[in-house]
Design an enzyme around this catalytic site. Structure first.
Site, short mmCIF file in Angstrom:
data_model
loop_
_atom_site.label_atom_id
_atom_site.label_comp_id
_atom_site.label_asym_id
_atom_site.label_seq_id
_atom_site.Cartn_x
_atom_site.Cartn_y
_atom_site.Cartn_z
N CYS A 96 0.83 -1.21 0.00
CA CYS A 96 0.00 0.00 0.00
C CYS A 96 0.86 1.26 0.00
CB CYS A 96 -0.97 -0.06 1.18
SG CYS A 96 -2.45 0.92 0.87
N HIS B 74 -3.59 -5.05 0.73
CA HIS B 74 -2.96 -5.61 1.94
C HIS B 74 -3.09 -7.14 1.92
CE1 HIS B 74 -2.32 -1.88 4.25
NE2 HIS B 74 -3.32 -1.44 3.52
N GLU C 76 -1.58 -9.26 3.60
CA GLU C 76 -1.40 -9.86 4.94
C GLU C 76 -2.72 -10.24 5.59
OE1 GLU C 76 -0.86 -6.70 4.14
OE2 GLU C 76 -1.13 -5.30 5.79
N1 GLN Z 1 -1.89 6.71 3.00
C1 GLN Z 1 -2.03 5.97 1.80
C2 GLN Z 1 -3.40 6.17 1.17
O1 GLN Z 1 -4.34 6.52 1.81
C3 GLN Z 1 -1.75 4.51 2.01
C4 GLN Z 1 -2.66 3.84 2.98
C5 GLN Z 1 -2.17 2.50 3.42
O2 GLN Z 1 -0.99 2.21 3.36
N2 GLN Z 1 -3.06 1.67 3.94
O3 GLN Z 1 -3.55 5.94 -0.01
#
Ligand code: GLN
Length: 537
Positions: free
Chosen positions: A380, A513, A515
């Site tokens: 992410c 994600h 995970e």
């Molecule tokens: N801050 C980033 C976004 O909102 C990544 C968010 C995250 O890593 N879950 O796109």
């Protein structure tokens, strides 16, 4: 009707109610029953989505896009059943529902009160969205005696009264401390905690005692006597060597047997503990150790990256190596120290994150991983940082950045205003921060012959998302001409989901994600492949 098991905690928090609920769920499921596990959180946030990981640990995301308590992650990992939005509720959510209803005049002129309106709403949650489950295990967050948890305790008391003792069971988990100076095990805190619970109208049917040492029969008898619980329902849980040993330990203590006995039913099949025995053995075996650096902002808090830590362990299990997590605070990572600090690692992982603090340290680490061909996984925010690093240092866009961090940058990552979900247009916003991100399962199409396709061995995947910003698809050709491939893209072709580097053995960034979907009994392919690459590095 399903049978309901309520799990409360006493004496102190962090005793492992989540793990207890998850282990019991596994044992019941393994004996042929359909199980559901739920969590009620007494805080006033509508969900943990806006809370800092420092406050609350990881925010766990479900397939259907709920931002939930991290205990739901334990439930999923132990039961292999995907949790749903309807499995977690908070006081904040209950009140916001009630106030909305009140404003619409739906209470028909009545005074809206904690009893019955709040307790009714809690009871609705407990039995809502249940189809043909045999057991619903409901964990109540916090500790008995907290002001905040009172309505929940009252609601489960009423629930038991409404449905009868043959359909409801109360488990109370407490601490039984061992005093080194006097070499004694103390039962008094447990007695007091049960007394508190009884004062609220609940007599526990099973007391689980968390203890450093095995509890001798005399002390068990004392707990049984003072807490008014049958001796065989005083169950101990002594610290386990790995959390994956917990189902084995609860089985030995006959927790599942006592639960089935209470409801007067028999196991449909023999419990299968083999997978947990195998996992425990592998984890405890002395194996080759692989150092993986996790570079993030919340590394000092153990639970901030809970699912990620677990997923890496699962990846290690698959490769028969022990993964040693080296947590590095990105704020402290200066560009000129990166090489020295990361000298002994075989893989670098940048997890999800929010906000500017520590981003330059992350970018420096990515630069190092890219140049020195160290296996790299960006999740992410980690993928977004990899895009920025590449844009700045390879594409020479010096002002490349994300509009989340710097409104004046050249936005290679921009705020997502609208996107598609199963053909439906969804509008994003950065005004209301709670629950407004791209959340939950989204599909990505994988490029033929890419590394990612070789890892997943499929053409399309569905993974869980939680972010507001998105890599700018218009730059795809520019990136690809220099070797950074957009190897996974949303079905409408608008959102880059996965990036990888052509001339690097293992460099992958994912906008989702992975995970959250890794389970000890079925490690996630991305983590297995990452650890495999780290193993040969
Ligand atoms: N801050 C980033 C976004 O909102 C990544 C968010 C995250 O890593 N879950 O796109």
């Amino acid at each position: 009707m399903a049978r309901y098991i309520f799990v409360t905690g006493g004496v102190v928090s962090s005793l492992g109610k989540g793990l207890t609920s998850a282990s019991l769920a596994y044992l019941l499921k393994s004996q042929g029953y359909k199980v559901r596990v739920r969590k009620m959180d007494p805080y006033l946030n509508v969900d943990p989505g806006t809370m800092s990981p420092f406050q609350h640990g990881e925010v766990f995301v479900t397939d259907d896009g709920a931002e939930t308590d991290l205990d739901l992650g334990h439930y999923e990992r132990f039961t292999n059943i995907s949790a749903k939005k309807s499995d977690n509720i908070t006081t904040g959510k209950i009140y916001s529902d009630i106030i909305l209803k009140e404003r619409k005049g739906k209470y028909l002129g009545k005074t809206v009160q904690v009893i019955p309106h709040v307790t009714d709403r809690i009871k609705e949650f407990i039995s809502g969205d249940i189809v043909n489950e045999d057991f619903v295990i409901c964990e109540i967050g916090g500790t008995v005696g907290d002001i905040e948890s009172l309505p929940f305790i009252e609601a489960i008391r009423q629930f038991s009264n409404d449905h009868g003792k043959n359909k409801t069971l109360f488990i109370h988990l407490t601490l039984v401390p061992f005093l080194k100076s006097s070499d004694e095990i103390k039962t008094k805190p447990t007695q007091h905690s049960v007394k508190e619970l009884r004062g609220l109208g609940i007599q526990p049917d099973i007391v689980i005692c968390r203890s450093q040492k095995s509890i001798p029969i005399d002390q068990r008898k004392k707990i049984s006597l003072f807490c008014n619980v049958a001796i065989e329902n005083v169950i101990e849980t002594v610290d386990v060597r790995t959390i994956y040993e917990a189902p084995i330990s609860f089985y030995k203590e006959k927790l599942d047997k006592q639960v089935l006995k209470y409801f007067n039913i028999k196991a449909k099949k023999r419990v299968n503990l083999l997978p947990w025995k195998k996992i425990t053995k592998t984890i405890l075996n002395k194996r080759k150790i692989i150092n993986i650096a996790i570079i993030g902002k919340y590394v000092n808090l153990k639970d901030a990256y809970k699912s990620l830590d677990e997923a890496l362990i699962h990846g290690g299990l698959k490769n028969n190596v022990k993964v040693n997590l080296i947590r590095i605070e990105s704020d402290n990572l200066q560009a000129n120290q990166v090489k020295k600090i990361l000298r002994n690692v075989s893989g670098i992982l940048i997890p999800g994150g929010f906000g500017k603090r520590g981003t330059e340290g992350k970018i420096s680490a990515i630069n190092y991983a890219r140049k020195y061909k160290i296996p790299f996984l960006g999740i992410c925010f980690g993928m977004q940082m990899a895009i920025i690093e590449f844009a700045r240092n390879v594409l020479k866009i010096k002002k490349a950045g994300s509009s989340e961090l710097d409104r004046k940058c050249y936005p290679v990552i921009g705020l997502l205003n609208e996107w598609n979900k199963n053909g439906k247009l969804i509008k994003g916003t950065d005004v209301n921060l709670g629950g407004t991100m791209r959340l939950g399962l989204y599909e990505a199409k994988l490029r033929h012959n890419s590394l990612i396709q070789k890892i997943y061995k499929t053409k399309s995947i569905n993974e869980r998302h939680r972010h507001r910003y998105e890599v700018n698809i218009n730059l795809k050709d520019k990136f690809e001409s220099k070797g950074m491939i957009f190897s996974g893209i949303s079905p409408d072709g608008k959102l880059p989901e996965i990036i990888e580097l052509n001339n690097h053995p293992w460099f992958i960034g994912v906008q989702f994600h992975p995970e959250f979907k890794s389970r000890p009994l079925s490690p996630h392919p991305l983590f297995s492949s990452f650890i495999k690459a780290a193993k040969v590095y």
